[in-house]
Design a protein around this motif. Structure first.
Motif, short mmCIF file in Angstrom:
data_model
loop_
_atom_site.label_atom_id
_atom_site.label_comp_id
_atom_site.label_asym_id
_atom_site.label_seq_id
_atom_site.Cartn_x
_atom_site.Cartn_y
_atom_site.Cartn_z
N ARG A 1 4.19 4.94 -1.29
CA ARG A 1 3.22 3.87 -1.12
C ARG A 1 3.05 3.48 0.35
O ARG A 1 4.01 3.42 1.10
CB ARG A 1 3.66 2.63 -1.88
CG ARG A 1 3.65 2.75 -3.37
CD ARG A 1 4.19 1.49 -3.99
NE ARG A 1 3.41 0.32 -3.58
CZ ARG A 1 3.88 -0.91 -3.48
NH1 ARG A 1 5.15 -1.15 -3.74
NH2 ARG A 1 3.11 -1.91 -3.10
N GLU A 2 1.81 3.15 0.70
CA GLU A 2 1.52 2.53 2.00
C GLU A 2 0.82 1.20 1.81
O GLU A 2 0.47 0.54 2.79
CB GLU A 2 0.64 3.46 2.84
CG GLU A 2 1.38 4.73 3.29
CD GLU A 2 0.54 5.57 4.23
OE1 GLU A 2 -0.67 5.30 4.37
OE2 GLU A 2 1.09 6.50 4.82
N ALA A 3 0.62 0.83 0.56
CA ALA A 3 -0.05 -0.45 0.25
C ALA A 3 0.45 -0.96 -1.09
O ALA A 3 1.05 -0.23 -1.86
CB ALA A 3 -1.56 -0.24 0.21
N GLY B 1 5.36 -2.87 7.26
CA GLY B 1 4.12 -2.17 6.98
C GLY B 1 2.99 -2.55 7.92
O GLY B 1 3.04 -3.53 8.65
N LEU C 1 7.31 -2.68 3.00
CA LEU C 1 5.94 -2.81 3.50
C LEU C 1 5.67 -4.24 3.97
O LEU C 1 4.94 -4.45 4.94
CB LEU C 1 4.95 -2.42 2.40
CG LEU C 1 4.92 -0.94 2.03
CD1 LEU C 1 4.09 -0.72 0.77
CD2 LEU C 1 4.37 -0.10 3.17
N SER D 1 1.91 -8.85 7.39
CA SER D 1 3.23 -8.23 7.49
C SER D 1 4.28 -9.19 8.05
O SER D 1 5.45 -8.82 8.17
CB SER D 1 3.17 -6.98 8.37
OG SER D 1 2.71 -7.30 9.67
N THR E 1 -1.81 -2.34 4.05
CA THR E 1 -1.29 -3.06 2.89
C THR E 1 -2.26 -4.11 2.38
O THR E 1 -2.21 -4.49 1.21
CB THR E 1 0.03 -3.75 3.23
OG1 THR E 1 -0.20 -4.74 4.25
CG2 THR E 1 1.07 -2.74 3.73
N ASP F 1 7.90 -2.38 -1.66
CA ASP F 1 7.03 -3.51 -1.32
C ASP F 1 7.69 -4.41 -0.29
O ASP F 1 7.02 -4.91 0.63
CB ASP F 1 6.70 -4.30 -2.58
CG ASP F 1 5.46 -5.17 -2.43
OD1 ASP F 1 4.37 -4.59 -2.32
OD2 ASP F 1 5.59 -6.41 -2.41
N SER G 1 -0.50 -4.04 8.22
CA SER G 1 -1.29 -4.96 7.40
C SER G 1 -2.71 -4.44 7.15
O SER G 1 -3.34 -4.82 6.16
CB SER G 1 -1.36 -6.34 8.08
OG SER G 1 -1.95 -6.25 9.36
#
Length: 401
Positions: free
Chosen positions: A399-401, A299, A295, A308, A304, A292, A301
């Motif tokens: 994870r990407e979000a 990451g 990201l 960011s 997510t 997290d 936004s």
């Protein structure tokens, strides 16, 4: 004791182990790892935390329980107020979406230890999800964020509405924060009530209740430490292990450890078996928070659903910045420049990448996942529970979000 370093091995914090600052892994989409390693660490192509369950309607009933609470909140006051009805709608909206990870963990632990009640894990899963929503609402006030899950959060909805009605911008912002605090409090109270109802149906009602209370207190302690760390000057930088302690309390405790422990206790597991499951979850939860942090700094936004730049602009202390400062103390002036508005966030991102902070943080997350999987192999009997917990833990890295 709340501040337990669950990721310690041989009394050495993982952040201090030899080689910790010389890793060469790229975060999130690592191309330097071998294909075999990527397959071992990564999740299947299905939904991020989707798992087969003996009760296919479980999550939909969790959703219904949360929606019912929000609906009741709008009609429990006498006399009824139009503002309360709208407030209840916004409560439901604030709880909508998300990965529903915590209810999934509750269900996995409950069924894994032989629980058979159809209602108890629904109530407990909804309790943890409402606690999560309450903490996110309060966190957005603390961090002054306006977007959550890709849409305006409750503080910005009320702030912007009042501003459109002609209210002074400062007064509108204050009112938006006040509404968000109230909303978080209502959800927090509701979550405690749901947890108590669930506990009353289980074998260890007092232990389940204590576990949920521990999660609330731990998250508060972690949030407090987060706020205080962010107020300190960048030099001297906080030790990475102190940041890991904070993140273990703030996120891992209520997101992984407590849902697994409480679900197990609800089914009748012994306190020792529940504690073992929680120790596994704490490692996965800490890896989850480290990803997290990555990201939140690097990451996209649009994926997510949250800004960011906010962590850098607010000067938040994360594992990423702690590792960067440990490698290159000169980063302090860059991070302070971004926090003061003298430099754009992109400058800090580039400097952190140059210092290898992203690779080091991702390497730590990968190590924690491997430790959690190894612990599961040694502490849990082979079967659906071990498979489910390890599957969830490995998906954390994707994870990407």
């Amino acid at each position: 004791m709340l501040a337990i370093n669950h990721w310690k091995r041989n009394d050495t914090p993982i952040a201090q182990r030899p080689g910790r600052f010389v890793r060469d892994r790229s975060p999130l989409r690592d191309r330097s790892m071998s294909p075999a390693t990527r397959r071992r660490l990564r999740a299947p192509a299905a939904g991020l935390f989707d798992l087969a369950t003996p009760d296919p309607g479980y999550l939909s009933r969790v959703e219904s329980e949360i929606a019912a609470f929000a609906e009741r909140a709008g009609h429990r006051c006498a006399p009824a107020l139009e503002s309360s009805v709208e407030f209840a709608r916004q409560l439901g909206r604030a709880c909508d979406g998300g990965k529903r990870l915590r209810p999934v963990l509750v269900e996995a632990a409950y069924r894994g230890f032989g629980g058979t009640d159809a209602e108890a894990p629904v109530l407990l899963g909804a309790a943890f999800e409402m606690l999560h929503s309450a903490l996110l609402i309060h966190d957005d006030v603390i961090d002054r964020d306006s977007v959550r899950r890709g849409r305006p959060n409750i503080r910005s909805v009320y702030r912007d509405r009042l501003a459109r009605d002609g209210v002074d911008s400062a007064a509108a912002a204050h009112a938006g924060d006040a509404v968000a605090i109230v909303a978080g409090d209502v959800l927090l109270a509701g979550s405690v009530r749901l947890a108590a109802r669930a506990a009353a149906r289980g074998a260890h009602p007092d232990l389940v209740g204590e576990c949920f209370e521990d999660a609330v207190v731990a998250s508060a302690a972690g949030e407090l430490e987060d706020v205080l760390l962010s107020c300190l000057p960048t030099v001297p930088a906080p030790a990475p292990e102190r940041v890991l302690d904070m993140e273990s309390l703030k996120t891992a405790a209520y997101s992984f450890d407590a849902p697994l422990r409480a679900g197990a206790l609800l089914a009748g597991a012994s306190p020792g078996d529940a504690a073992d499951l929680g120790a596994i979850g704490r490692r996965f939860g800490l890896a989850y928070q480290i990803v997290d942090d990555l990201l939140g700094t690097f990451g996209d936004s649009t994926r997510t659903g949250k800004p960011s730049d906010s962590d850098l602009l607010e000067g938040k202390v994360t594992v990423v910045t702690a590792f960067g400062l440990a490698r290159d103390p000169d980063l302090a002036s860059v991070l302070e420049g971004v926090r003061d508005g003298r430099l754009p966030p992109a400058t800090a991102r580039a400097a952190l990448r140059h210092a290898g902070a992203d690779r080091h943080a991702y390497g730590l997350a990968a190590d924690l996942v491997e430790e959690g999987a190894s612990l599961a192999g040694s502490l849990l009997p082979a079967g659906p529970l071990a498979d489910a917990v390890v599957s969830i833990g490995r998906r954390v890295l994707d994870r990407e979000a």
